[in-house]
Enzyme design. Structure first.
Site, PDB file in Angstrom:
ATOM      1  N   THR A 252      11.673   9.577 -12.201  1.00 17.05           N
ATOM      2  CA  THR A 252      11.051   8.732 -13.215  1.00 17.05           C
ATOM      3  C   THR A 252      10.272   7.543 -12.648  1.00 17.05           C
ATOM      4  O   THR A 252       9.558   6.873 -13.383  1.00 17.05           O
ATOM      5  CB  THR A 252      12.133   8.176 -14.160  1.00 17.05           C
TER       6      THR A 252
ATOM      7  N   GLY B 148       0.828  -1.208   0.000  1.00 15.82           N
ATOM      8  CA  GLY B 148       0.000   0.000   0.000  1.00 15.82           C
ATOM      9  C   GLY B 148       0.855   1.249   0.000  1.00 15.82           C
ATOM     10  O   GLY B 148       0.544   2.237   0.657  1.00 15.82           O
TER      11      GLY B 148
ATOM     12  N   LEU C 202       8.781  -0.231  -7.038  1.00  8.16           N
ATOM     13  CA  LEU C 202      10.170  -0.581  -6.696  1.00  8.16           C
ATOM     14  C   LEU C 202      10.428  -2.075  -6.819  1.00  8.16           C
ATOM     15  O   LEU C 202      11.566  -2.497  -7.013  1.00  8.16           O
ATOM     16  CB  LEU C 202      10.493  -0.091  -5.281  1.00  8.16           C
TER      17      LEU C 202
ATOM     18  N   ALA D  41       3.011   2.829  -5.241  1.00 10.90           N
ATOM     19  CA  ALA D  41       2.731   1.901  -6.350  1.00 10.90           C
ATOM     20  C   ALA D  41       1.430   1.139  -6.105  1.00 10.90           C
ATOM     21  O   ALA D  41       0.614   0.976  -7.015  1.00 10.90           O
ATOM     22  CB  ALA D  41       3.897   0.935  -6.529  1.00 10.90           C
TER      23      ALA D  41
ATOM     24  N   SER E 172       1.111  -3.789   5.169  1.00 11.98           N
ATOM     25  CA  SER E 172       1.520  -3.999   6.538  1.00 11.98           C
ATOM     26  C   SER E 172       2.075  -2.697   7.124  1.00 11.98           C
ATOM     27  O   SER E 172       3.173  -2.277   6.774  1.00 11.98           O
ATOM     28  CB  SER E 172       2.610  -5.084   6.583  1.00 11.98           C
TER      29      SER E 172
ATOM     30  N   LYS F 164       5.626  21.813 -10.615  1.00 10.77           N
ATOM     31  CA  LYS F 164       7.014  21.560 -11.024  1.00 10.77           C
ATOM     32  C   LYS F 164       7.171  21.819 -12.525  1.00 10.77           C
ATOM     33  O   LYS F 164       6.531  21.153 -13.341  1.00 10.77           O
ATOM     34  CB  LYS F 164       7.386  20.112 -10.675  1.00 10.77           C
TER      35      LYS F 164
HETATM   36  C1  LIG Z   1      15.826   8.115  -2.149  1.00 14.21           C
HETATM   37  C2  LIG Z   1      14.666   7.947  -3.070  1.00 14.21           C
HETATM   38  C3  LIG Z   1      14.060   9.079  -3.629  1.00 14.21           C
HETATM   39  C4  LIG Z   1      13.008   8.926  -4.536  1.00 14.21           C
HETATM   40  N1  LIG Z   1      12.464  10.040  -5.132  1.00 14.21           N
HETATM   41  C5  LIG Z   1      11.527   9.880  -6.110  1.00 14.21           C
HETATM   42  C6  LIG Z   1      10.964  11.000  -6.783  1.00 14.21           C
HETATM   43  O1  LIG Z   1      11.257  12.157  -6.493  1.00 14.21           O
HETATM   44  N2  LIG Z   1      10.058  10.755  -7.755  1.00 14.21           N
HETATM   45  C7  LIG Z   1       9.663   9.489  -8.103  1.00 14.21           C
HETATM   46  O2  LIG Z   1       8.884   9.338  -9.046  1.00 14.21           O
HETATM   47  N3  LIG Z   1      10.130   8.436  -7.415  1.00 14.21           N
HETATM   48  C8  LIG Z   1      11.038   8.593  -6.449  1.00 14.21           C
HETATM   49  N4  LIG Z   1      11.502   7.496  -5.762  1.00 14.21           N
HETATM   50  C9  LIG Z   1      10.858   6.207  -5.979  1.00 14.21           C
HETATM   51  C10 LIG Z   1       9.521   6.177  -5.225  1.00 14.21           C
HETATM   52  O3  LIG Z   1       9.761   6.402  -3.850  1.00 14.21           O
HETATM   53  C11 LIG Z   1       8.827   4.832  -5.411  1.00 14.21           C
HETATM   54  O4  LIG Z   1       8.737   4.523  -6.769  1.00 14.21           O
HETATM   55  C12 LIG Z   1       7.416   4.870  -4.863  1.00 14.21           C
HETATM   56  O5  LIG Z   1       7.382   5.358  -3.564  1.00 14.21           O
HETATM   57  C13 LIG Z   1       6.781   3.497  -4.924  1.00 14.21           C
HETATM   58  O6  LIG Z   1       7.255   2.657  -3.911  1.00 14.21           O
HETATM   59  P1  LIG Z   1       6.518   1.258  -3.729  1.00 14.21           P
HETATM   60  O7  LIG Z   1       5.083   1.511  -3.513  1.00 14.21           O
HETATM   61  O8  LIG Z   1       6.919   0.417  -4.884  1.00 14.21           O
HETATM   62  O9  LIG Z   1       7.202   0.641  -2.442  1.00 14.21           O
HETATM   63  P2  LIG Z   1       7.012   0.957  -0.871  1.00 14.21           P
HETATM   64  O10 LIG Z   1       6.671   2.371  -0.606  1.00 14.21           O
HETATM   65  O11 LIG Z   1       8.233   0.402  -0.214  1.00 14.21           O
HETATM   66  O12 LIG Z   1       5.752   0.104  -0.443  1.00 14.21           O
HETATM   67  C14 LIG Z   1       5.822  -1.269  -0.195  1.00 14.21           C
HETATM   68  C15 LIG Z   1       4.520  -1.753   0.415  1.00 14.21           C
HETATM   69  O13 LIG Z   1       4.571  -3.168   0.516  1.00 14.21           O
HETATM   70  C16 LIG Z   1       4.131  -3.559   1.799  1.00 14.21           C
HETATM   71  N5  LIG Z   1       4.747  -4.831   2.161  1.00 14.21           N
HETATM   72  C17 LIG Z   1       6.035  -5.235   1.955  1.00 14.21           C
HETATM   73  N6  LIG Z   1       6.229  -6.463   2.470  1.00 14.21           N
HETATM   74  C18 LIG Z   1       5.041  -6.856   2.989  1.00 14.21           C
HETATM   75  C19 LIG Z   1       4.601  -8.028   3.672  1.00 14.21           C
HETATM   76  N7  LIG Z   1       5.415  -9.033   3.950  1.00 14.21           N
HETATM   77  N8  LIG Z   1       3.315  -8.081   4.067  1.00 14.21           N
HETATM   78  C20 LIG Z   1       2.453  -7.067   3.819  1.00 14.21           C
HETATM   79  N9  LIG Z   1       2.823  -5.932   3.188  1.00 14.21           N
HETATM   80  C21 LIG Z   1       4.093  -5.834   2.784  1.00 14.21           C
HETATM   81  C22 LIG Z   1       4.546  -2.418   2.704  1.00 14.21           C
HETATM   82  O14 LIG Z   1       3.785  -2.405   3.879  1.00 14.21           O
HETATM   83  C23 LIG Z   1       4.244  -1.216   1.798  1.00 14.21           C
HETATM   84  O15 LIG Z   1       2.875  -0.878   1.926  1.00 14.21           O
HETATM   85  C24 LIG Z   1      12.530   7.629  -4.844  1.00 14.21           C
HETATM   86  C25 LIG Z   1      13.108   6.508  -4.237  1.00 14.21           C
HETATM   87  C26 LIG Z   1      14.174   6.653  -3.371  1.00 14.21           C
HETATM   88  C27 LIG Z   1      14.787   5.439  -2.769  1.00 14.21           C
END
Ligand SMILES: Cc1cc2nc3c(=O)[nH]c(=O)nc-3n(C[C@H](O)[C@H](O)[C@H](O)COP(=O)(O)OP(=O)(O)OC[C@H]3O[C@@H](n4cnc5c(N)ncnc54)[C@H](O)[C@@H]3O)c2cc1C
Length: 517
Positions: free
Chosen positions: A355, A19, A344, A22, A49, A88
């Site tokens: 991006t 959640g 990610l 993405a 979680s 932006k």
């Molecule tokens: C330093 C940094 C700067 C960034 N800046 C930018 C930016 O300016 N612009 C941009 O477009 N992108 C940026 N990004 C990328 C951006 O942060 C991510 O693409 C975006 O937040 C999506 O993350 P996510 O949802 O894939 O993962 P996460 O935010 O890590 O979410 C993962 C989810 O999975 C759940 N989960 C994991 N394991 C379990 C489990 N076992 N059981 C239940 N739930 C679980 C977690 O609870 C969480 O809800 C940046 C990344 C980094 C590292």
């Protein structure tokens, strides 16, 4: 049953693991399109979680976010108000290329083509002939707006010469995810809080059939979207898709992020300042400024990186910097069997140029375009992987360019970047531009010609030649065009409101309309 009848094979439950940005960016359009139709029942369930939490960064976007929001039917002012967003126009680069350098990568071009030939070619012709030719940025509307901290959206219905720009947003990542969560849940998405401890797979097909939660609950589904972040719980943990490591081209592997108090003059752009072993971002939001240091821990220590971040004078730090680690690269396959990785879990190129969220938008759009039935035909996966693989690679090349084209030799990190091996695709793009001023666009859905021109010229690549057909245009006509357009841009920008005032106006208009309701 008719052999073409897929109705009986329709997926009845999509389970989204995660959640974060993405997860909810995937859930919102899936709920909008698929949930809540009793004739074609299809549940959209998000499992997250709070114990693990989200990455909590990712606050700058590309203009494509507007199309994503618009497809959901989100109200622009309401979105700005609820996510603490600012506008932006591009990125200001400081100390990239060489110390003391400053240039702007704006979301716009450098004026219209003349005689069918791109503006930068005519500019190169004039700059080669006249010493006093002003910088190309003077013909980029968003660059001039950014220089004066101005913002107003372009007139997209009847655009004039000075409307040739676009914009994205900076927003609070957790507020955006919450905004989309509310949107998705109103449209029938379900949310389950719990920690996934086991992934069940069909013994023969290997398809994921259910997730087991720590408290014993089972969540079954027909299609699973892995938005579990760097962990790649399903795509890697269960399906072993493999990871292509790009750290030889993109050596940064660490970040420190810190929220800071807002500083006056709300800038309509992200700032990126190169440092000895990486770079620092500055993202202005309504209620705070986000600062972060992206660096390679092979070239500096975490402690030194922290000092460099906290020495940046943009706003008082409101918290301790938070440490993050990552490995640049992408999943070899982001769709395997009935699991599609988005966010990610599918890969990470690095934050420069913001991006990641754009790649999430593309992946969600592609998933809907290629939406499977319960068979999840491997041809669909192959097509998804082909398109997404190409997108990730073109983003990679564009980002590598920022590092490779440096003349800095003041640290081991920059000396490594200047001498590192680069992908052949990028080598071709750089050489073509250096020799002829032409830009090879290898991915039509990626960054366009003005972005390459802004970056390569900003980093100090001056093409040796320009389009010879540019010489066929009367030089007085070219001069007149550039002088007239420059004045027009300056006058238009002078009439625009300050960015801070425009943002305050948007927020006030939502408050007024919610009071009226
Ligand atoms: C330093 C940094 C700067 C960034 N800046 C930018 C930016 O300016 N612009 C941009 O477009 N992108 C940026 N990004 C990328 C951006 O942060 C991510 O693409 C975006 O937040 C999506 O993350 P996510 O949802 O894939 O993962 P996460 O935010 O890590 O979410 C993962 C989810 O999975 C759940 N989960 C994991 N394991 C379990 C489990 N076992 N059981 C239940 N739930 C679980 C977690 O609870 C969480 O809800 C940046 C990344 C980094 C590292």
């Amino acid at each position: 049953m008719n052999s073409m009848d897929t109705h009986g094979r329709a997926i009845r439950r999509i389970v989204i693991v995660g959640g974060g940005t993405a997860g909810w960016m995937t859930a919102a359009p899936l709920a909008q399109r698929l949930a809540g139709d009793p004739a074609h029942p299809c549940e959209v369930t998000v499992v997250e979680s709070p114990e693990i939490g989200t990455i909590g960064v990712g606050e700058a976007t590309l203009p494509t976010i507007r199309a994503y929001n618009a497809a959901l039917g989100l109200d622009g002012a309401d979105f700005v108000s609820k996510t603490m967003a600012t506008f932006k126009l591009g990125i200001e680069f400081r100390d990239w290329g060489h110390a003391g350098n400053r240039f702007f990568h704006g979301f716009g071009d450098f004026g219209p083509p003349l005689a069918g030939i791109g503006a930068h070619m005519h500019w190169l012709r004039l700059a080669g002939a006249f010493d006093k030719m002003p910088d190309l940025e003077n013909w980029s509307v968003p660059s001039v707006m950014a220089r004066h901290d101005k913002f107003v959206p372009p007139n997209e219905e009847t655009p004039g010469m000075t409307d040739a720009y676009s914009y994205g947003f900076h927003f609070d990542a957790s507020l955006y995810a919450a905004y989309l969560r509310d949107y998705a849940m109103v449209r029938g998405a379900q949310r389950i809080e719990g920690m996934i401890v086991e992934v069940e797979q069909h013994p023969e097909s290997g398809f994921v059939t259910a997730l087991k939660l720590r408290d014993g609950r089972r969540v079954e589904g027909g299609l699973f979207v892995d938005c579990s972040g760097f962990r790649g719980l399903l795509i890697e943990g269960a399906l072993k898709a493999g990871y292509e490591d790009w750290s030889e081209y993109l050596p940064c592997n660490s970040a420190l992020a810190v929220p800071c108090a807002s500083v006056p003059a709300l800038t309509p752009y992200t700032r990126s300042t190169a440092k000895e072993a990486g770079w620092i971002w500055r993202i202005p939001l309504q209620h705070r400024t986000g600062n972060g240091h992206v660096y390679s821990n092979a070239f500096t220590s975490d402690e030194q990186a922290r000092r460099v971040l906290l020495d940046t004078p943009d706003g008082t730090a409101l918290d301790e910097p938070r440490q993050l680690r990552f490995l640049t690269g992408r999943r070899r396959k982001s769709w395997v069997k009935n699991v599609v990785a988005i966010g990610l879990s599918a890969g990470f190129v690095e934050p420069l140029e913001s991006t990641s969220i754009n790649l999430i938008e593309t992946a969600v759009g592609k998933l809907l375009e290629l939406f499977p039935d319960r068979d999840c035909r491997p041809e669909l996966a192959e097509e998804f992987n082909r398109v997404m693989g190409g997108r990730y690679e073109s983003v990679r090349d564009f980002i590598v360019l920022h590092y490779k084209l440096t003349s800095r030799d003041d640290s081991a990190f920059w000396r490594y970047c200047a001498s590192m091996k680069i992908p052949d695709s990028l080598r071709h793009q750089i050489e073509l531009f250096r020799e002829t001023g032409r830009v090879a666009i290898l991915d039509r859905a990626g960054f366009a010609e003005p972005s390459y021109v802004a970056m390569m010229m900003g980093l100090g690549v001056v093409p040796k030649r320009y389009d010879p057909l540019a010489d066929r245009v009367d030089v007085r006509v070219v001069h007149g065009h550039f002088a007239g357009l420059r004045d027009m841009i300056a006058q238009a920008v002078a009439r625009m409101p300050a960015h801070g005032a425009y943002v305050a106006d948007q927020a006030a208009s939502t408050m007024a309309s919610s009071r009226a309701a």
